[in-house]
Write a protein that holds these residues in place. Structure first.
Motif, PDB file in Angstrom:
ATOM      1  N   GLY A 170      -2.721   0.971  11.421  1.00 22.69           N
ATOM      2  CA  GLY A 170      -3.575   0.732  10.268  1.00 22.69           C
ATOM      3  C   GLY A 170      -3.836  -0.749  10.043  1.00 22.69           C
ATOM      4  O   GLY A 170      -4.955  -1.149   9.686  1.00 22.69           O
ATOM      5  N   ILE A 171      -2.814  -1.567  10.240  1.00 22.28           N
ATOM      6  CA  ILE A 171      -2.976  -3.018  10.086  1.00 22.28           C
ATOM      7  C   ILE A 171      -3.993  -3.543  11.095  1.00 22.28           C
ATOM      8  O   ILE A 171      -4.890  -4.321  10.757  1.00 22.28           O
ATOM      9  CB  ILE A 171      -1.615  -3.717  10.260  1.00 22.28           C
ATOM     10  N   LEU A 172      -3.858  -3.106  12.331  1.00 23.15           N
ATOM     11  CA  LEU A 172      -4.756  -3.555  13.384  1.00 23.15           C
ATOM     12  C   LEU A 172      -6.203  -3.162  13.075  1.00 23.15           C
ATOM     13  O   LEU A 172      -7.132  -3.961  13.249  1.00 23.15           O
ATOM     14  CB  LEU A 172      -4.313  -2.970  14.722  1.00 23.15           C
ATOM     15  N   TYR A 173      -6.386  -1.952  12.589  1.00 21.58           N
ATOM     16  CA  TYR A 173      -7.734  -1.478  12.259  1.00 21.58           C
ATOM     17  C   TYR A 173      -8.343  -2.320  11.128  1.00 21.58           C
ATOM     18  O   TYR A 173      -9.510  -2.738  11.203  1.00 21.58           O
ATOM     19  CB  TYR A 173      -7.700  -0.008  11.861  1.00 21.58           C
ATOM     20  N   ASP A 174      -7.563  -2.579  10.089  1.00 23.19           N
ATOM     21  CA  ASP A 174      -8.076  -3.351   8.958  1.00 23.19           C
ATOM     22  C   ASP A 174      -8.415  -4.788   9.362  1.00 23.19           C
ATOM     23  O   ASP A 174      -9.407  -5.356   8.888  1.00 23.19           O
ATOM     24  CB  ASP A 174      -7.056  -3.365   7.824  1.00 23.19           C
ATOM     25  N   LEU A 175      -7.608  -5.374  10.225  1.00 22.46           N
ATOM     26  CA  LEU A 175      -7.871  -6.742  10.665  1.00 22.46           C
ATOM     27  C   LEU A 175      -9.166  -6.821  11.472  1.00 22.46           C
ATOM     28  O   LEU A 175      -9.979  -7.720  11.285  1.00 22.46           O
ATOM     29  CB  LEU A 175      -6.704  -7.269  11.503  1.00 22.46           C
ATOM     30  N   GLU A 176      -9.368  -5.871  12.371  1.00 23.32           N
ATOM     31  CA  GLU A 176     -10.530  -5.930  13.254  1.00 23.32           C
ATOM     32  C   GLU A 176     -11.808  -5.453  12.580  1.00 23.32           C
ATOM     33  O   GLU A 176     -12.897  -5.711  13.091  1.00 23.32           O
ATOM     34  CB  GLU A 176     -10.268  -5.108  14.517  1.00 23.32           C
ATOM     35  N   SER A 177     -11.710  -4.750  11.461  1.00 27.47           N
ATOM     36  CA  SER A 177     -12.904  -4.296  10.753  1.00 27.47           C
ATOM     37  C   SER A 177     -13.115  -5.065   9.452  1.00 27.47           C
ATOM     38  O   SER A 177     -13.897  -4.656   8.599  1.00 27.47           O
ATOM     39  CB  SER A 177     -12.806  -2.797  10.454  1.00 27.47           C
ATOM     40  N   ALA A 178     -12.420  -6.172   9.308  1.00 30.51           N
ATOM     41  CA  ALA A 178     -12.457  -6.927   8.058  1.00 30.51           C
ATOM     42  C   ALA A 178     -13.747  -7.734   7.947  1.00 30.51           C
ATOM     43  O   ALA A 178     -14.464  -7.969   8.921  1.00 30.51           O
ATOM     44  CB  ALA A 178     -11.249  -7.865   7.966  1.00 30.51           C
ATOM     45  N   SER A 179     -14.056  -8.125   6.748  1.00 25.47           N
ATOM     46  CA  SER A 179     -15.123  -9.072   6.478  1.00 25.47           C
ATOM     47  C   SER A 179     -14.529 -10.172   5.598  1.00 25.47           C
ATOM     48  O   SER A 179     -14.044  -9.865   4.492  1.00 25.47           O
ATOM     49  CB  SER A 179     -16.300  -8.406   5.760  1.00 25.47           C
ATOM     50  N   PRO A 180     -14.491 -11.419   6.072  1.00 28.29           N
ATOM     51  CA  PRO A 180     -15.122 -11.979   7.270  1.00 28.29           C
ATOM     52  C   PRO A 180     -14.538 -11.437   8.573  1.00 28.29           C
ATOM     53  O   PRO A 180     -13.464 -10.846   8.584  1.00 28.29           O
ATOM     54  CB  PRO A 180     -14.848 -13.472   7.137  1.00 28.29           C
ATOM     55  N   VAL A 181     -15.284 -11.650   9.642  1.00 27.89           N
ATOM     56  CA  VAL A 181     -14.902 -11.115  10.948  1.00 27.89           C
ATOM     57  C   VAL A 181     -13.668 -11.851  11.469  1.00 27.89           C
ATOM     58  O   VAL A 181     -13.624 -13.083  11.492  1.00 27.89           O
ATOM     59  CB  VAL A 181     -16.068 -11.265  11.944  1.00 27.89           C
ATOM     60  N   LEU A 182     -12.665 -11.065  11.879  1.00 26.83           N
ATOM     61  CA  LEU A 182     -11.438 -11.613  12.439  1.00 26.83           C
ATOM     62  C   LEU A 182     -11.264 -11.090  13.867  1.00 26.83           C
ATOM     63  O   LEU A 182     -11.755 -10.018  14.212  1.00 26.83           O
ATOM     64  CB  LEU A 182     -10.231 -11.218  11.593  1.00 26.83           C
ATOM     65  N   PHE A 183     -10.540 -11.862  14.671  1.00 28.00           N
ATOM     66  CA  PHE A 183     -10.336 -11.519  16.071  1.00 28.00           C
ATOM     67  C   PHE A 183      -8.848 -11.563  16.393  1.00 28.00           C
ATOM     68  O   PHE A 183      -8.090 -12.315  15.776  1.00 28.00           O
ATOM     69  CB  PHE A 183     -11.083 -12.487  16.989  1.00 28.00           C
ATOM     70  N   ILE A 184      -8.455 -10.756  17.381  1.00 32.35           N
ATOM     71  CA  ILE A 184      -7.062 -10.702  17.810  1.00 32.35           C
ATOM     72  C   ILE A 184      -7.002 -10.956  19.311  1.00 32.35           C
ATOM     73  O   ILE A 184      -7.726 -10.343  20.083  1.00 32.35           O
ATOM     74  CB  ILE A 184      -6.427  -9.339  17.471  1.00 32.35           C
ATOM     75  N   GLU A 185      -6.148 -11.889  19.696  1.00 37.54           N
ATOM     76  CA  GLU A 185      -5.924 -12.204  21.105  1.00 37.54           C
ATOM     77  C   GLU A 185      -4.427 -12.296  21.382  1.00 37.54           C
ATOM     78  O   GLU A 185      -3.609 -12.378  20.463  1.00 37.54           O
ATOM     79  CB  GLU A 185      -6.590 -13.542  21.470  1.00 37.54           C
ATOM     80  N   GLU A 186      -4.109 -12.309  22.670  1.00 37.08           N
ATOM     81  CA  GLU A 186      -2.720 -12.496  23.120  1.00 37.08           C
ATOM     82  C   GLU A 186      -1.789 -11.466  22.479  1.00 37.08           C
ATOM     83  O   GLU A 186      -0.658 -11.802  22.076  1.00 37.08           O
ATOM     84  CB  GLU A 186      -2.240 -13.919  22.804  1.00 37.08           C
ATOM     85  N   LEU A 187      -2.236 -10.232  22.407  1.00 39.94           N
ATOM     86  CA  LEU A 187      -1.411  -9.177  21.804  1.00 39.94           C
ATOM     87  C   LEU A 187      -0.325  -8.745  22.782  1.00 39.94           C
ATOM     88  O   LEU A 187      -0.598  -8.410  23.932  1.00 39.94           O
ATOM     89  CB  LEU A 187      -2.284  -7.979  21.437  1.00 39.94           C
ATOM     90  N   ALA A 188       0.913  -8.768  22.312  1.00 37.59           N
ATOM     91  CA  ALA A 188       2.060  -8.335  23.121  1.00 37.59           C
ATOM     92  C   ALA A 188       2.966  -7.480  22.243  1.00 37.59           C
ATOM     93  O   ALA A 188       3.279  -7.853  21.112  1.00 37.59           O
ATOM     94  CB  ALA A 188       2.820  -9.535  23.674  1.00 37.59           C
ATOM     95  N   ILE A 189       3.391  -6.317  22.769  1.00 34.87           N
ATOM     96  CA  ILE A 189       4.218  -5.374  22.013  1.00 34.87           C
ATOM     97  C   ILE A 189       5.463  -5.052  22.828  1.00 34.87           C
ATOM     98  O   ILE A 189       5.374  -4.674  24.002  1.00 34.87           O
ATOM     99  CB  ILE A 189       3.442  -4.076  21.697  1.00 34.87           C
ATOM    100  N   PHE A 190       6.627  -5.187  22.190  1.00 37.01           N
ATOM    101  CA  PHE A 190       7.902  -4.904  22.838  1.00 37.01           C
ATOM    102  C   PHE A 190       8.679  -3.915  21.961  1.00 37.01           C
ATOM    103  O   PHE A 190       8.753  -4.084  20.747  1.00 37.01           O
ATOM    104  CB  PHE A 190       8.732  -6.185  23.021  1.00 37.01           C
ATOM    105  N   ARG A 191       9.255  -2.905  22.591  1.00 38.14           N
ATOM    106  CA  ARG A 191      10.095  -1.958  21.847  1.00 38.14           C
ATOM    107  C   ARG A 191      11.511  -2.519  21.768  1.00 38.14           C
ATOM    108  O   ARG A 191      12.100  -2.890  22.765  1.00 38.14           O
ATOM    109  CB  ARG A 191      10.091  -0.592  22.520  1.00 38.14           C
ATOM    110  N   GLN A 192      12.054  -2.549  20.536  1.00 31.55           N
ATOM    111  CA  GLN A 192      13.378  -3.107  20.294  1.00 31.55           C
ATOM    112  C   GLN A 192      14.239  -2.090  19.544  1.00 31.55           C
ATOM    113  O   GLN A 192      13.749  -1.145  18.938  1.00 31.55           O
ATOM    114  CB  GLN A 192      13.276  -4.398  19.473  1.00 31.55           C
ATOM    115  N   GLN A 193      15.538  -2.306  19.598  1.00 34.86           N
ATOM    116  CA  GLN A 193      16.477  -1.508  18.819  1.00 34.86           C
ATOM    117  C   GLN A 193      17.423  -2.487  18.150  1.00 34.86           C
ATOM    118  O   GLN A 193      18.129  -3.219  18.815  1.00 34.86           O
ATOM    119  CB  GLN A 193      17.249  -0.549  19.729  1.00 34.86           C
ATOM    120  N   GLY A 194      17.381  -2.492  16.795  1.00 37.19           N
ATOM    121  CA  GLY A 194      18.165  -3.557  16.241  1.00 37.19           C
ATOM    122  C   GLY A 194      18.550  -3.506  14.798  1.00 37.19           C
ATOM    123  O   GLY A 194      19.475  -4.188  14.434  1.00 37.19           O
TER     124      GLY A 194
END
Length: 208
Positions: A147-171
């Protein structure tokens, strides 16, 4: 035996020589120094008249071009694609605040999603407008992050996302439960643009 030409032939020869002499006088005395120069001047004047006609046609279009430029400036002034702030520091602070609001709206429980780090820097990318970059690190579950990703990319003003990296952690330990919960360690660059021209600068980061 007749050595002298006949009178008729002599008159014809004299006339021919006079015509040749007149032609030579015209060629070297009149045409070369007068007619030829006037022909060159006439050609140059014709080119100048043609250039003047082109320039005048363009000058006549100036009111139309001025109106079109005014329309473009008016559109850019109200263009919702740009960040509303007028300088880098204000835009970075505003972008950080938008990020926090969006994260909070999708994850009221900070145990499910929270910002671990947000740091902004000046971009050296050769963009026509200044880029405002926020380096973000989230500890988040997949559902709120979608949901966060969707809101950021469909926001006004226009926002962009680069260098996205996702790691699964247990902690981290879930309150009331005797088990460790898995989570996603998410890192990305979030950026938008302000209308100010963006000259190349060296990277410079600081925490808001």
């Amino acid at each position: 035996m007749q050595l002298l030409p006949k009178a008729e032939n002599g008159r014809f020869l004299a006339l021919l020589l006079a015509l040749i002499a007149a032609a030579l006088v015209y060629l070297f005395g009149v045409h070369w120094w007068f007619t030829e120069r006037h022909l060159v001047i006439a050609e140059e004047m014709a080119e100048l008249r043609e250039q003047y006609a082109r320039f005048k046609a363009k000058a006549d279009q100036k009111p139309l071009i001025d109106r079109q430029l005014a329309d473009v400036r008016e559109y850019e002034a109200g263009n919702p694609a740009f960040l509303p702030e007028g300088d880098f520091d204000s835009a970075a602070a505003g972008l950080t605040q938008r990020l926090k609001q969006i994260v909070a709206s999708h994850a009221p429980d900070p145990q499910r999603c929270q910002i671990i780090m947000n740091q902004y820097s000046r971009s050296t990318e050769p963009d026509p407008f200044e880029r405002v970059v926020i380096k973000v690190r989230l500890r988040c579950d997949l559902e709120p992050f979608a949901g966060i990703l969707y809101d950021l990319e469909s926001a006004s003003p226009v926002l962009f996302i680069e260098e996205l990296a996702i790691f699964r952690q247990q902690g981290y330990l879930v309150p009331g439960q005797n088990k460790l919960s898995n989570y996603l360690d998410i890192r990305f660059d979030l950026f938008g643009f302000i209308r100010k021209a963006g000259p190349a600068r060296s990277n410079e980061g600081r925490k808001p």
